[in-house]
Design a protein around this motif. Structure first.
Motif, PDB file in Angstrom:
ATOM      1  N   GLN A   8     -21.210 -28.580   9.252  1.00  0.00           N
ATOM      2  CA  GLN A   8     -20.194 -29.067   8.979  1.00  0.00           C
ATOM      3  C   GLN A   8     -18.982 -28.217   9.486  1.00  0.00           C
ATOM      4  O   GLN A   8     -17.987 -28.689   9.955  1.00  0.00           O
ATOM      5  CB  GLN A   8     -19.999 -29.198   7.250  1.00  0.00           C
ATOM      6  CG  GLN A   8     -18.579 -29.981   6.933  1.00  0.00           C
ATOM      7  CD  GLN A   8     -18.680 -31.502   7.479  1.00  0.00           C
ATOM      8  OE1 GLN A   8     -19.371 -32.266   7.372  1.00  0.00           O
ATOM      9  NE2 GLN A   8     -17.427 -31.866   7.765  1.00  0.00           N
ATOM     10  N   VAL A  11     -17.926 -28.982  13.045  1.00  0.00           N
ATOM     11  CA  VAL A  11     -17.040 -30.231  13.323  1.00  0.00           C
ATOM     12  C   VAL A  11     -15.826 -30.107  12.542  1.00  0.00           C
ATOM     13  O   VAL A  11     -14.696 -30.926  12.628  1.00  0.00           O
ATOM     14  CB  VAL A  11     -17.560 -31.421  12.808  1.00  0.00           C
ATOM     15  CG1 VAL A  11     -19.165 -31.796  13.937  1.00  0.00           C
ATOM     16  CG2 VAL A  11     -18.222 -31.729  11.564  1.00  0.00           C
ATOM     17  N   LEU A  24     -11.367 -27.842  18.076  1.00  0.00           N
ATOM     18  CA  LEU A  24     -12.567 -27.885  17.317  1.00  0.00           C
ATOM     19  C   LEU A  24     -13.750 -27.118  17.895  1.00  0.00           C
ATOM     20  O   LEU A  24     -13.855 -27.489  19.076  1.00  0.00           O
ATOM     21  CB  LEU A  24     -13.094 -29.246  16.841  1.00  0.00           C
ATOM     22  CG  LEU A  24     -12.320 -29.881  15.869  1.00  0.00           C
ATOM     23  CD1 LEU A  24     -12.746 -31.331  15.659  1.00  0.00           C
ATOM     24  CD2 LEU A  24     -12.058 -29.187  14.342  1.00  0.00           C
ATOM     25  N   CYS A  26     -16.748 -27.704  17.794  1.00  0.00           N
ATOM     26  CA  CYS A  26     -17.674 -28.535  18.415  1.00  0.00           C
ATOM     27  C   CYS A  26     -17.040 -29.297  19.922  1.00  0.00           C
ATOM     28  O   CYS A  26     -18.094 -29.834  20.724  1.00  0.00           O
ATOM     29  CB  CYS A  26     -18.330 -29.733  17.618  1.00  0.00           C
ATOM     30  SG  CYS A  26     -16.786 -30.760  17.010  1.00  0.00           S
ATOM     31  N   ASN A  27     -16.097 -29.174  20.056  1.00  0.00           N
ATOM     32  CA  ASN A  27     -15.332 -29.670  21.334  1.00  0.00           C
ATOM     33  C   ASN A  27     -15.056 -28.591  22.385  1.00  0.00           C
ATOM     34  O   ASN A  27     -14.490 -29.002  23.277  1.00  0.00           O
ATOM     35  CB  ASN A  27     -13.925 -30.367  21.080  1.00  0.00           C
ATOM     36  CG  ASN A  27     -14.399 -31.696  20.064  1.00  0.00           C
ATOM     37  OD1 ASN A  27     -15.249 -32.179  20.258  1.00  0.00           O
ATOM     38  ND2 ASN A  27     -13.235 -31.940  19.458  1.00  0.00           N
ATOM     39  N   GLU A  62     -26.368 -31.625  21.072  1.00  0.00           N
ATOM     40  CA  GLU A  62     -24.942 -32.157  20.624  1.00  0.00           C
ATOM     41  C   GLU A  62     -25.220 -33.456  19.721  1.00  0.00           C
ATOM     42  O   GLU A  62     -24.453 -33.789  18.882  1.00  0.00           O
ATOM     43  CB  GLU A  62     -24.178 -32.402  21.667  1.00  0.00           C
ATOM     44  CG  GLU A  62     -23.798 -31.039  22.559  1.00  0.00           C
ATOM     45  CD  GLU A  62     -23.030 -31.156  23.730  1.00  0.00           C
ATOM     46  OE1 GLU A  62     -21.927 -31.126  23.835  1.00  0.00           O
ATOM     47  OE2 GLU A  62     -23.883 -31.711  24.661  1.00  0.00           O
ATOM     48  N   LEU A  65     -24.611 -33.480  16.009  1.00  0.00           N
ATOM     49  CA  LEU A  65     -23.331 -33.513  15.475  1.00  0.00           C
ATOM     50  C   LEU A  65     -22.571 -35.195  15.285  1.00  0.00           C
ATOM     51  O   LEU A  65     -21.528 -34.846  14.533  1.00  0.00           O
ATOM     52  CB  LEU A  65     -22.284 -32.468  16.330  1.00  0.00           C
ATOM     53  CG  LEU A  65     -22.848 -31.203  16.201  1.00  0.00           C
ATOM     54  CD1 LEU A  65     -21.957 -30.278  17.239  1.00  0.00           C
ATOM     55  CD2 LEU A  65     -22.958 -30.451  14.923  1.00  0.00           C
ATOM     56  N   ARG A  69     -19.603 -35.805  12.929  1.00  0.00           N
ATOM     57  CA  ARG A  69     -18.054 -36.249  13.597  1.00  0.00           C
ATOM     58  C   ARG A  69     -17.558 -37.398  13.054  1.00  0.00           C
ATOM     59  O   ARG A  69     -16.396 -37.479  12.517  1.00  0.00           O
ATOM     60  CB  ARG A  69     -18.286 -36.202  15.080  1.00  0.00           C
ATOM     61  CG  ARG A  69     -18.285 -34.789  15.814  1.00  0.00           C
ATOM     62  CD  ARG A  69     -18.527 -35.089  17.261  1.00  0.00           C
ATOM     63  NE  ARG A  69     -18.452 -33.840  17.974  1.00  0.00           N
ATOM     64  CZ  ARG A  69     -18.928 -33.651  19.089  1.00  0.00           C
ATOM     65  NH1 ARG A  69     -18.756 -34.785  19.929  1.00  0.00           N
ATOM     66  NH2 ARG A  69     -18.592 -32.478  19.723  1.00  0.00           N
ATOM     67  N   THR A  72     -16.295 -37.020   9.428  1.00  0.00           N
ATOM     68  CA  THR A  72     -15.191 -36.186   9.371  1.00  0.00           C
ATOM     69  C   THR A  72     -13.964 -37.263   9.904  1.00  0.00           C
ATOM     70  O   THR A  72     -12.931 -37.079   9.385  1.00  0.00           O
ATOM     71  CB  THR A  72     -15.127 -35.027  10.384  1.00  0.00           C
ATOM     72  OG1 THR A  72     -16.229 -34.074  10.111  1.00  0.00           O
ATOM     73  CG2 THR A  72     -14.008 -34.165  10.361  1.00  0.00           C
TER      74      THR A  72
END
Length: 74
Positions: A8, A11, A24, A26-27, A62, A65, A69, A72
């Protein structure tokens, strides 16, 4: 932190400093994570999340996630 909290965090946590501040975790681009891997990840929660994201991208995981995502964004 539990496994769920870590996932969590990837993200939901924004990079607190540097070139990609407010992005973020994750990005973050893979090249940025590779750079940290070579130079050393920072200590603490952010460093642990960066190292985890590095491993996820390195191993092509990935897709794990995606459900988080989507959750979220709702």
């Amino acid at each position: 932190m539990t496994h769920e909290e870590i996932m969590q965090g990837l993200v939901a946590t924004k990079m607190p400093f540097g070139k990609y501040k407010d992005t973020l975790i994750c990005n973050l681009p893979e090249a940025y994570l590779v750079w940290f891997h070579q130079k050393g990840f920072p200590k603490g929660k952010v460093g642990m999340l960066l190292a985890t994201m590095y491993e996820i991208k390195l191993n092509g995981l990935e897709y794990l996630l995606a459900p988080l995502r989507n959750k979220t964004l709702q």
